[in-house]
Design a protein around this motif. Structure first.
Motif, short mmCIF file in Angstrom:
data_model
loop_
_atom_site.label_atom_id
_atom_site.label_comp_id
_atom_site.label_asym_id
_atom_site.label_seq_id
_atom_site.Cartn_x
_atom_site.Cartn_y
_atom_site.Cartn_z
N PHE A 43 -4.64 16.99 13.02
CA PHE A 43 -4.31 15.57 13.17
C PHE A 43 -4.12 15.22 14.64
O PHE A 43 -4.63 14.19 15.11
N ALA A 44 -3.39 16.04 15.38
CA ALA A 44 -3.15 15.77 16.79
C ALA A 44 -4.46 15.70 17.57
O ALA A 44 -4.65 14.82 18.41
N ALA A 45 -5.39 16.61 17.27
CA ALA A 45 -6.69 16.61 17.96
C ALA A 45 -7.50 15.37 17.61
O ALA A 45 -8.11 14.74 18.47
N ILE A 46 -7.52 15.01 16.33
CA ILE A 46 -8.24 13.81 15.89
C ILE A 46 -7.64 12.57 16.53
O ILE A 46 -8.35 11.71 17.06
N ASP A 47 -6.32 12.48 16.50
CA ASP A 47 -5.62 11.32 17.03
C ASP A 47 -5.85 11.14 18.53
O ASP A 47 -5.89 10.01 19.02
N ALA A 48 -6.02 12.24 19.26
CA ALA A 48 -6.21 12.18 20.71
C ALA A 48 -7.65 11.90 21.11
O ALA A 48 -7.91 11.57 22.28
N ASP A 49 -8.58 12.00 20.20
CA ASP A 49 -10.01 11.86 20.50
C ASP A 49 -10.47 10.43 20.25
O ASP A 49 -10.46 9.96 19.11
N PRO A 50 -10.91 9.71 21.29
CA PRO A 50 -11.32 8.32 21.09
C PRO A 50 -12.58 8.16 20.24
O PRO A 50 -12.88 7.05 19.80
N ASN A 51 -13.29 9.25 19.99
CA ASN A 51 -14.48 9.18 19.15
C ASN A 51 -14.20 9.56 17.70
O ASN A 51 -15.13 9.74 16.92
N GLN A 52 -12.93 9.67 17.35
CA GLN A 52 -12.51 9.96 15.98
C GLN A 52 -11.60 8.84 15.49
O GLN A 52 -10.77 8.35 16.24
N LEU A 53 -11.79 8.47 14.24
CA LEU A 53 -10.89 7.50 13.61
C LEU A 53 -10.56 7.99 12.21
O LEU A 53 -11.42 7.97 11.32
N LEU A 54 -9.35 8.50 12.05
CA LEU A 54 -8.85 8.87 10.73
C LEU A 54 -8.13 7.63 10.21
O LEU A 54 -7.18 7.16 10.83
N ALA A 55 -8.60 7.10 9.11
CA ALA A 55 -8.08 5.84 8.59
C ALA A 55 -7.52 6.01 7.20
O ALA A 55 -7.91 6.93 6.47
N VAL A 56 -6.61 5.13 6.85
CA VAL A 56 -6.07 5.09 5.50
C VAL A 56 -6.19 3.68 4.94
O VAL A 56 -6.16 2.69 5.68
N ALA A 57 -6.36 3.64 3.63
CA ALA A 57 -6.28 2.39 2.87
C ALA A 57 -4.89 2.37 2.27
O ALA A 57 -4.45 3.37 1.69
N VAL A 58 -4.20 1.26 2.42
CA VAL A 58 -2.84 1.17 1.90
C VAL A 58 -2.70 -0.04 0.99
O VAL A 58 -3.35 -1.07 1.19
N ASP A 59 -1.88 0.14 -0.02
CA ASP A 59 -1.51 -0.94 -0.93
C ASP A 59 0.00 -1.05 -0.83
O ASP A 59 0.72 -0.20 -1.35
N GLY A 60 0.47 -2.04 -0.08
CA GLY A 60 1.89 -2.11 0.23
C GLY A 60 2.22 -0.95 1.15
O GLY A 60 1.62 -0.79 2.20
N ALA A 61 3.13 -0.09 0.73
CA ALA A 61 3.50 1.09 1.51
C ALA A 61 2.79 2.35 1.03
O ALA A 61 2.95 3.42 1.62
N GLU A 62 2.00 2.24 -0.04
CA GLU A 62 1.36 3.42 -0.64
C GLU A 62 -0.02 3.67 -0.05
O GLU A 62 -0.87 2.78 0.00
N VAL A 63 -0.26 4.91 0.41
CA VAL A 63 -1.57 5.32 0.89
C VAL A 63 -2.43 5.61 -0.34
O VAL A 63 -2.10 6.47 -1.14
N VAL A 64 -3.52 4.85 -0.49
CA VAL A 64 -4.36 4.97 -1.68
C VAL A 64 -5.78 5.46 -1.37
O VAL A 64 -6.57 5.66 -2.29
N GLY A 65 -6.09 5.64 -0.10
CA GLY A 65 -7.42 6.12 0.26
C GLY A 65 -7.43 6.59 1.70
O GLY A 65 -6.55 6.26 2.49
N THR A 66 -8.44 7.39 2.03
CA THR A 66 -8.60 7.88 3.39
C THR A 66 -10.07 8.15 3.67
O THR A 66 -10.86 8.39 2.75
N LEU A 67 -10.42 8.10 4.93
CA LEU A 67 -11.73 8.52 5.40
C LEU A 67 -11.64 8.77 6.89
O LEU A 67 -10.69 8.34 7.54
N GLN A 68 -12.61 9.49 7.40
CA GLN A 68 -12.66 9.77 8.83
C GLN A 68 -14.03 9.34 9.35
O GLN A 68 -15.06 9.66 8.74
N ILE A 69 -14.02 8.62 10.46
CA ILE A 69 -15.26 8.22 11.13
C ILE A 69 -15.34 8.97 12.46
O ILE A 69 -14.39 8.96 13.24
#
Length: 150
Positions: A43-69
């Motif tokens: 996660f730290a490596a992904i978060d520090a890399d401007p060419n990576q985007l780890l994203a979440v789909a949220v419904d209210g406060a609940e994480v209901v999906g994820t993907l990485q670009i």
């Protein structure tokens, strides 16, 4: 209402749980808490890399999906940037709610905003439902992919 955002470290348990929640993921992920240090390091490596985007789909406060670009610069196609979408998951109890489609619409717009000329993905040959889903989104199974475990 489903919204999308960049993942934060606090999202990791939900993300790893989604990665582990299918027959393939169950054999290669470990969602037990506390999470293995390797997940935190990744996660730290992904978060520090401007060419990576780890994203979440949220419904209210609940994480209901994820993907990485991953944004891939290349010389082919006249120096085009490609968006590689991977690790797509929707929470088990929320599948077939249209979240996956919304996630892809959002991800494709993110790629477009970053100047990508195409979006690509890989999917395991055994995921027939996913193949139908990607076909329905307008993706074409135009290439054969190869992997080698190291």
């Amino acid at each position: 209402m489903i919204t999308f955002r960049k993942a934060v470290a606090a999202d990791l348990p939900a993300i790893v749980a989604m990665l582990a929640d299918d027959p393939l993921g169950a054999t290669r992920e470990d969602a037990s808490l506390p999470l293995a240090q390797a997940y935190l390091d990744a996660f730290a490596a992904i978060d520090a890399d401007p060419n990576q985007l780890l994203a979440v789909a949220v419904d209210g406060a609940e994480v209901v999906g994820t993907l990485q670009i991953t944004f891939l610069a290349g010389l082919s196609r006249k120096g085009a940037v490609r968006g590689q979408i991977e690790a797509v998951r929707v929470a088990g109890g929320r599948r077939s709610d249209g979240i996956g489609r919304k996630m892809f619409e959002w991800a494709i717009e993110e790629c477009r905003a970053r100047g990508c000329v195409l979006v690509q993905l890989t999917t395991d040959k055994g995921r027939a439902d996913a193949h139908r889903f990607y076909d329905g989104l307008g993706f074409t199974a135009s290439h054969i992919g190869y992997k080698k475990t190291l």
